[in-house]
Enzyme design. Structure first.
Site, PDB file in Angstrom:
ATOM      1  N   VAL A 176      21.275  16.675 -60.035  1.00 10.61           N
ATOM      2  CA  VAL A 176      21.338  17.080 -61.445  1.00 10.61           C
ATOM      3  C   VAL A 176      21.944  18.472 -61.558  1.00 10.61           C
ATOM      4  O   VAL A 176      22.805  18.741 -62.404  1.00 10.61           O
ATOM      5  CB  VAL A 176      19.940  17.032 -62.086  1.00 10.61           C
ATOM      6  CG1 VAL A 176      19.992  17.614 -63.498  1.00 10.61           C
ATOM      7  CG2 VAL A 176      19.421  15.606 -62.125  1.00 10.61           C
TER       8      VAL A 176
ATOM      9  N   PRO B 285      16.981  26.995 -52.462  1.00  7.86           N
ATOM     10  CA  PRO B 285      16.836  27.096 -51.003  1.00  7.86           C
ATOM     11  C   PRO B 285      17.745  26.130 -50.249  1.00  7.86           C
ATOM     12  O   PRO B 285      18.196  26.432 -49.153  1.00  7.86           O
ATOM     13  CB  PRO B 285      15.358  26.759 -50.778  1.00  7.86           C
ATOM     14  CG  PRO B 285      14.694  27.057 -52.084  1.00  7.86           C
ATOM     15  CD  PRO B 285      15.701  26.723 -53.134  1.00  7.86           C
TER      16      PRO B 285
ATOM     17  N   PRO C 295      52.793  -9.812 -82.989  1.00  9.80           N
ATOM     18  CA  PRO C 295      53.335 -10.750 -83.975  1.00  9.80           C
ATOM     19  C   PRO C 295      52.869 -10.533 -85.406  1.00  9.80           C
ATOM     20  O   PRO C 295      53.162 -11.356 -86.270  1.00  9.80           O
ATOM     21  CB  PRO C 295      52.854 -12.110 -83.453  1.00  9.80           C
ATOM     22  CG  PRO C 295      51.613 -11.802 -82.705  1.00  9.80           C
ATOM     23  CD  PRO C 295      51.843 -10.454 -82.072  1.00  9.80           C
TER      24      PRO C 295
ATOM     25  N   ASP D 297      57.838  -1.112 -89.863  1.00 12.58           N
ATOM     26  CA  ASP D 297      58.674  -2.291 -90.027  1.00 12.58           C
ATOM     27  C   ASP D 297      57.976  -3.319 -90.912  1.00 12.58           C
ATOM     28  O   ASP D 297      56.763  -3.261 -91.129  1.00 12.58           O
ATOM     29  CB  ASP D 297      58.970  -2.934 -88.666  1.00 12.58           C
ATOM     30  CG  ASP D 297      60.232  -2.366 -88.037  1.00 12.58           C
ATOM     31  OD1 ASP D 297      60.906  -1.559 -88.684  1.00 12.58           O
ATOM     32  OD2 ASP D 297      60.527  -2.733 -86.886  1.00 12.58           O
TER      33      ASP D 297
ATOM     34  N   LYS E 249      63.365  -4.321 -92.502  1.00 12.50           N
ATOM     35  CA  LYS E 249      64.632  -5.031 -92.676  1.00 12.50           C
ATOM     36  C   LYS E 249      64.371  -6.513 -92.834  1.00 12.50           C
ATOM     37  O   LYS E 249      63.397  -7.049 -92.315  1.00 12.50           O
ATOM     38  CB  LYS E 249      65.543  -4.810 -91.465  1.00 12.50           C
ATOM     39  CG  LYS E 249      65.830  -3.356 -91.142  1.00 12.50           C
ATOM     40  CD  LYS E 249      66.584  -3.233 -89.829  1.00 12.50           C
ATOM     41  CE  LYS E 249      66.825  -1.779 -89.463  1.00 12.50           C
ATOM     42  NZ  LYS E 249      67.508  -1.640 -88.158  1.00 12.50           N
TER      43      LYS E 249
ATOM     44  N   MET F  51      64.645 -15.205 -85.657  1.00 11.76           N
ATOM     45  CA  MET F  51      65.249 -15.022 -86.982  1.00 11.76           C
ATOM     46  C   MET F  51      66.488 -15.895 -87.125  1.00 11.76           C
ATOM     47  O   MET F  51      67.516 -15.480 -87.678  1.00 11.76           O
ATOM     48  CB  MET F  51      65.595 -13.546 -87.210  1.00 11.76           C
ATOM     49  CG  MET F  51      64.432 -12.598 -86.991  1.00 11.76           C
ATOM     50  SD  MET F  51      62.996 -12.932 -88.067  1.00 11.76           S
ATOM     51  CE  MET F  51      63.632 -12.376 -89.643  1.00 11.76           C
TER      52      MET F  51
END
Length: 422
Positions: free
Chosen positions: A26, A46, A177, A200, A222, A329
């Protein structure tokens, strides 16, 4: 001590002397955290565990191998006890209190003058969680907040103006997508940091509604044959915003480097001294067919695929049913594309699938053959955005007519055109 009694703050310990009393694991963790904060650390114990011994051996801290003395707190700014012995920790805490030095007493949380929170760092944000004395609860909450920041579910953007005008950057993020669940974790995180988003039309649009009100969204979408914002202007916007010190995210559909002009944008940014990061996305060429159950490759049906955007490119791709052709497209050129492939030798019976609005609620799948698909598309008023898949892999789609799946398809079974809603 009630949680209401706590006044959360952060200590700047760079170059300041601090004391850690204790030599176990710790103490080693606390000493490491204090070193990370730039403190000059002295450890009194110690014996020291290997981790502490390594830090001392590297000259990173001063280890005093002896029992604690009250004078050890003289001149220090902060004290951490971690001996494992309540009496020693209580004595250290009392000596620190007498000199008005903040001390974390690891043996008595309720009596401690200060608490050590569960900490995580994400970018330049440090998360510190106290949970009413329940360390496991604090760690669980810390991890949950850190994960939300890492994934972009919580925003990481700065709200104070940058003092260095050259500190802006551009991230070209592939949004997949079009649905928020298919953007990458890195992309989502960068979106949560953005000052400006250049968006976009086909990216995950619903994520824009989750941005902070002062995040500027620049629309540059576009459509086929209609580019209201020319590519040169998009490039200029990215550079100008970054040079103004903003974190800019160019949110694209699909993948920036798959027919997305991301290479041009990245090159333009670098030419003008702007730091740019490219975050890949799930390209629609593969993901949208998958939404209709169509793999682009399939054992026994297709070992390879080609992605094209215009029918004039089709003369260069293999005209075989076992080589998948993907048209992006391409609805407006569908008849010409089908004629080109037929002239190249692709059989008229070759299956063809058209997936409109992949993954969206209005997704629609049209299944036919090379010889019939143009008429089917016209009759069904098929429109972009759509991905067209040509090849034997279309047989695998659950939307395909049952006779598509037979080995003698095209010789004994007549075609049955099919249009299917999602």
């Amino acid at each position: 001590m009630a949680i209401q009694d706590i006044y959360p703050t952060a200590l700047r310990l760079l170059g300041r002397r601090v004391l850690v009393v204790g030599g176990g694991p710790v103490a080693a963790r606390r000493a490491k955290g204090l070193l990370d904060a730039g403190a000059q650390v002295t450890v009194v114990a110690p014996a020291a565990c290997p981790a502490l011994d390594d830090l001392a051996g590297a000259g990173l801290l001063d280890w005093q191998p002896r029992p604690y003395r009250s004078s050890d707190v003289d001149g220090v700014w902060f004290v951490q006890t971690a001996t494992g012995y309540a009496a020693v920790d209580t004595q250290v805490a009392a000596d620190a209190e007498a000199q008005r030095i903040w001390c974390v007493n690891a043996s008595d949380h309720d009596a401690s003058a200060a608490w050590t929170p569960a900490v995580a760092v994400v970018d330049d944000v440090k998360i510190a969680v106290n949970a009413g004395g329940d360390p496991r609860r604090a760690m669980a909450l810390r991890d949950a907040v850190a994960t939300a920041l890492e994934t972009g579910d919580l925003p990481l953007r700065r709200h104070r103006a940058q003092t260095d005008a050259t500190a802006g950057s551009v991230a070209l993020v592939g949004g997949g997508p079009g649905v928020s669940g298919l953007i990458t974790v890195r992309g989502r995180r960068l979106l949560g940091q953005a000052d400006v988003v250049v968006a976009d039309r086909l990216g995950p649009r619903n994520l824009l509604a989750e941005l902070a009100p002062d995040v500027r969204v620049v629309e540059v979408g576009k459509t086929p044959g209609h580019h209201p914002v020319p590519q040169a202007e998009i490039n200029r916007i990215l550079v100008d915003e970054a040079l103004a010190g903003h974190r800019v995210v160019r949110l694209k559909g699909g993948d920036p480097y798959v027919l997305g002009r991301g290479g041009e944008e990245a090159e333009f940014c670098r030419q003008h001294g702007v730091e740019v990061e490219v975050v890949p996305g799930v390209t629609s060429a593969i993901s949208v067919p998958a939404a209709a159950g169509i793999p682009v490759t399939h054992r026994g049906l297709a070992k390879g695929f080609s992605v094209v955007t215009g029918h004039e490119e089709l003369a260069e791709v293999p005209a075989r049913p076992d080589h998948t052709v993907i048209l992006l497209m391409g609805v407006g050129q569908l008849r010409a594309s089908a004629d080109s492939l037929a002239r190249a030798g692709l059989p008229a019976e070759t299956p063809v699938g058209i997936v409109e609005n992949g993954y969206l609620p209005n997704q629609r799948v049209t299944i036919g053959t090379l010889g019939t698909i143009a008429d089917q598309a016209e009759a069904a008023s098929v429109a972009n955005p759509a991905v067209i898949v040509i090849g034997d892999v279309v047989r695998v789609s659950p939307f395909a007519p049952s006779h598509f799946k037979t080995a003698d398809y095209g010789t004994t079974t007549p075609n049955a055109p099919r249009v299917a809603a999602r």
